[in-house]
Design an enzyme around this catalytic site. Structure first.
Site, PDB file in Angstrom:
ATOM      1  N   CYS A   1      19.607  26.661  43.095  1.00  0.00           N
ATOM      2  CA  CYS A   1      18.767  26.986  44.245  1.00  0.00           C
ATOM      3  C   CYS A   1      19.349  28.184  44.999  1.00  0.00           C
ATOM      4  CB  CYS A   1      18.665  25.755  45.153  1.00  0.00           C
ATOM      5  SG  CYS A   1      17.519  25.929  46.520  1.00  0.00           S
ATOM      6  N   CYS A   2      20.670  28.118  45.289  1.00  0.00           N
ATOM      7  CA  CYS A   2      21.323  29.246  45.980  1.00  0.00           C
ATOM      8  C   CYS A   2      21.256  30.515  45.128  1.00  0.00           C
ATOM      9  CB  CYS A   2      22.789  28.925  46.277  1.00  0.00           C
ATOM     10  SG  CYS A   2      23.073  27.854  47.694  1.00  0.00           S
TER      11      CYS A   2
ATOM     12  N   CYS B   1      20.790  26.524  55.332  1.00  0.00           N
ATOM     13  CA  CYS B   1      19.438  26.012  55.110  1.00  0.00           C
ATOM     14  C   CYS B   1      19.336  24.570  55.604  1.00  0.00           C
ATOM     15  CB  CYS B   1      19.111  26.055  53.623  1.00  0.00           C
ATOM     16  SG  CYS B   1      19.029  27.720  52.949  1.00  0.00           S
TER      17      CYS B   1
ATOM     18  N   CYS C   1      27.844  29.268  49.015  1.00  0.00           N
ATOM     19  CA  CYS C   1      26.539  29.430  48.382  1.00  0.00           C
ATOM     20  C   CYS C   1      26.591  30.316  47.141  1.00  0.00           C
ATOM     21  CB  CYS C   1      25.541  30.013  49.375  1.00  0.00           C
ATOM     22  SG  CYS C   1      26.001  31.633  49.991  1.00  0.00           S
TER      23      CYS C   1
ATOM     24  N   CYS D   1      20.495  21.508  53.471  1.00  0.00           N
ATOM     25  CA  CYS D   1      21.910  21.491  53.070  1.00  0.00           C
ATOM     26  C   CYS D   1      22.853  21.609  54.268  1.00  0.00           C
ATOM     27  CB  CYS D   1      22.192  22.631  52.095  1.00  0.00           C
ATOM     28  SG  CYS D   1      21.102  22.620  50.669  1.00  0.00           S
TER      29      CYS D   1
HETATM   30 FE1  SF4 Z   1      18.853  26.063  48.391  1.00  0.00          FE
HETATM   31 FE2  SF4 Z   1      20.467  24.668  50.009  1.00  0.00          FE
HETATM   32 FE3  SF4 Z   1      21.321  26.945  48.813  1.00  0.00          FE
HETATM   33 FE4  SF4 Z   1      19.519  27.006  50.788  1.00  0.00          FE
HETATM   34  S1  SF4 Z   1      21.699  26.355  50.933  1.00  0.00           S
HETATM   35  S2  SF4 Z   1      19.430  28.173  48.921  1.00  0.00           S
HETATM   36  S3  SF4 Z   1      18.295  25.156  50.344  1.00  0.00           S
HETATM   37  S4  SF4 Z   1      20.779  24.973  47.834  1.00  0.00           S
END
Ligand code: SF4
Length: 236
Positions: free
Chosen positions: A117-118, A198, A224, A201
């Protein structure tokens, strides 16, 4: 083209123990004029660095990675702080709609694959935005986490020089500067969030925990991916 490590060594030798203002002024005006950007999360402590930048050159490009998963309070704080400090070039960068639809259509990826995701929401968009620059400035501090204890003012980061003018500052230094300059605070700080990323998280931090303990709670993940560890940098 990679960054000569001799340049980073020289900067660290000359300015590694200088004040944040000296480090920033030299980096922005002398070493990387028009070739440096600031990356800001507009999080819990971002106002300090952004205030320093605004006083040196309010037209410095500021990159905000808009992952699409931020707290609405962060987006509002970004806009408020930008206006309050008179920042003239705040750029929001993030994943495309096509990437979101293809890689995280149901918005669940943070739960089962936070690294993936990151990677597409933060790391790739920032890499694209930084391609136009030779150096970037971060607001990281050593006190924030044990993983940042060795942080130096200047680092090699792939093809870029990374500048960390606040590396040596303590939580008290940050608080004193914020108070002295009456800087607006992120609204979630009052609720117990000491490091704000985010929404899926980020959780409230308890007394005695690292300020970043609320990030990716329950996972081994601590960064991240836009900041690789000092150990990684030394191995390169
Ligand atoms: Fe995705 Fe969480 Fe990374 Fe944001 S901090 S990009 S929601 S995994």
């Amino acid at each position: 083209m990679s960054v000569p490590s001799s340049l980073v060594r020289d900067l660290q030798n000359r300015l590694g123990n200088a004040s944040p203002d000296q480090i920033l002024s030299t980096a922005l005006k002398t070493v990387f004029p028009a070739r440096i950007a600031v990356v800001s999360s507009f999080g819990a402590e971002s106002a300090v660095l952004l205030h320093m930048i605004a006083r040196i050159d309010a037209a410095t490009p500021i990159l905000f990675v808009d992952t699409g998963r931020h707290f609405v309070e962060t987006l509002e704080y970004r806009d408020h702080l930008t206006a309050h400090l008179g920042l003239k070039d705040v750029r929001s960068v993030g994943p495309s709609l096509e990437e979101v639809a293809r890689l995280d259509a149901d918005l669940s990826r943070a739960v089962w694959d936070p690294d993936g995701c990151c990677a597409f929401r933060k790391v790739a968009p920032l890499e694209r935005a930084l391609a136009a620059f030779e150096a970037w400035v971060t607001g990281r501090k050593r006190f924030q986490a044990s993983t940042r204890a060795d942080l130096s003012a200047f680092e090699v980061d792939g093809n870029h020089v990374k500048v960390n003018p606040l590396a040596s500052w303590t939580a008290d230094d940050i608080a004193a500067y914020s108070f002295a300059h009456e800087l607006p605070t992120h609204p979630l700080v009052a609720e117990g969030y000491t490091s704000i990323g985010c929404a899926p998280c980020t959780s409230i931090v308890q007394p005695g925990e690292d300020p970043r303990a609320g990030r990716w709670r329950g996972f081994e993940k601590t960064e991240c991916g836009i900041h690789r560890s000092p150990a990684f940098q030394r191995e390169k």
